[in-house]
Design a protein around this motif. Structure first.
Motif, short mmCIF file in Angstrom:
data_model
loop_
_atom_site.label_atom_id
_atom_site.label_comp_id
_atom_site.label_asym_id
_atom_site.label_seq_id
_atom_site.Cartn_x
_atom_site.Cartn_y
_atom_site.Cartn_z
N GLY A 84 0.81 -1.22 0.00
CA GLY A 84 0.00 0.00 0.00
C GLY A 84 0.84 1.26 0.00
N GLY A 134 2.50 1.54 -3.47
CA GLY A 134 1.49 1.96 -4.45
C GLY A 134 1.10 3.41 -4.29
N TRP A 135 1.00 3.86 -3.05
CA TRP A 135 0.68 5.27 -2.78
C TRP A 135 1.79 6.18 -3.28
CZ3 TRP A 135 2.83 8.25 1.50
CH2 TRP A 135 2.28 9.52 1.61
N SER A 156 1.71 6.33 -7.02
CA SER A 156 0.61 7.15 -7.53
C SER A 156 0.92 8.64 -7.37
CB SER A 156 -0.70 6.79 -6.83
OG SER A 156 -0.68 7.18 -5.47
N ASN A 202 -2.63 10.34 -7.64
CA ASN A 202 -2.97 10.15 -6.24
C ASN A 202 -4.42 10.51 -5.95
OD1 ASN A 202 -2.47 9.46 -3.55
ND2 ASN A 202 -1.97 11.57 -3.03
N MET A 224 -6.94 7.54 -6.99
CA MET A 224 -6.81 6.20 -6.43
C MET A 224 -7.13 6.21 -4.94
SD MET A 224 -3.36 4.97 -8.38
CE MET A 224 -3.29 3.42 -7.54
N MET A 235 -7.35 3.73 -1.19
CA MET A 235 -6.44 2.88 -0.44
C MET A 235 -6.34 1.48 -1.04
SD MET A 235 -6.47 1.97 3.62
CE MET A 235 -8.08 1.23 3.58
N ASN A 248 -4.30 1.50 -4.18
CA ASN A 248 -2.88 1.67 -3.87
C ASN A 248 -2.25 0.34 -3.47
OD1 ASN A 248 -2.60 4.41 -4.40
ND2 ASN A 248 -3.23 4.99 -2.35
N CYS A 250 -2.01 -1.79 -6.60
CA CYS A 250 -0.94 -1.26 -7.45
C CYS A 250 0.43 -1.64 -6.90
CB CYS A 250 -1.07 0.25 -7.56
SG CYS A 250 0.27 1.03 -8.45
N GLY A 251 0.61 -1.55 -5.60
CA GLY A 251 1.89 -1.90 -5.00
C GLY A 251 2.22 -3.38 -5.14
N ALA A 283 5.75 -0.67 -9.61
CA ALA A 283 4.47 0.03 -9.46
C ALA A 283 4.41 1.26 -10.36
CB ALA A 283 4.26 0.41 -8.00
#
Length: 89
Positions: A11, A14-15, A18, A24, A27, A29, A32, A35-36, A73
């Protein structure tokens, strides 16, 4: 316990990806985290052999594996941005 750390680190990566890719605000939580984790898998396929390290998916929480997972990511978001632009154009 490893699964929880995998979700948390995925997470965060991914954050951060983004933020770097400027998505950001689009997207949440859960995306994220996805994505991670998917980005870490992609980084494991493409980048881990080049850098000689693992990824967070392989329970390797070193600096090199975090970097490879983060780059994976970012690559994933770049691919998604490419296809999203093509669809709207």
């Amino acid at each position: 316990m490893t699964f929880i750390m995998w979700l948390i680190v995925g997470g965060i990566l991914g954050w951060l990806a983004s933020i770097v890719m400027g998505r950001n605000d689009q997207m949440g939580m859960i995306l994220n985290v996805v994505c991670g984790i998917v980005g870490a898998f992609l980084g494991g396929l493409l980048l881990a052999p080049l850098f000689g390290t693992g990824t967070i998916n392989q329970s390797d929480f070193s600096i090199g594996s975090l970097f490879v997972s983060f780059l994976g990511a970012v690559i994933l978001l770049a691919i998604l941005n490419f296809f999203r632009r093509r669809r709207h154009a």
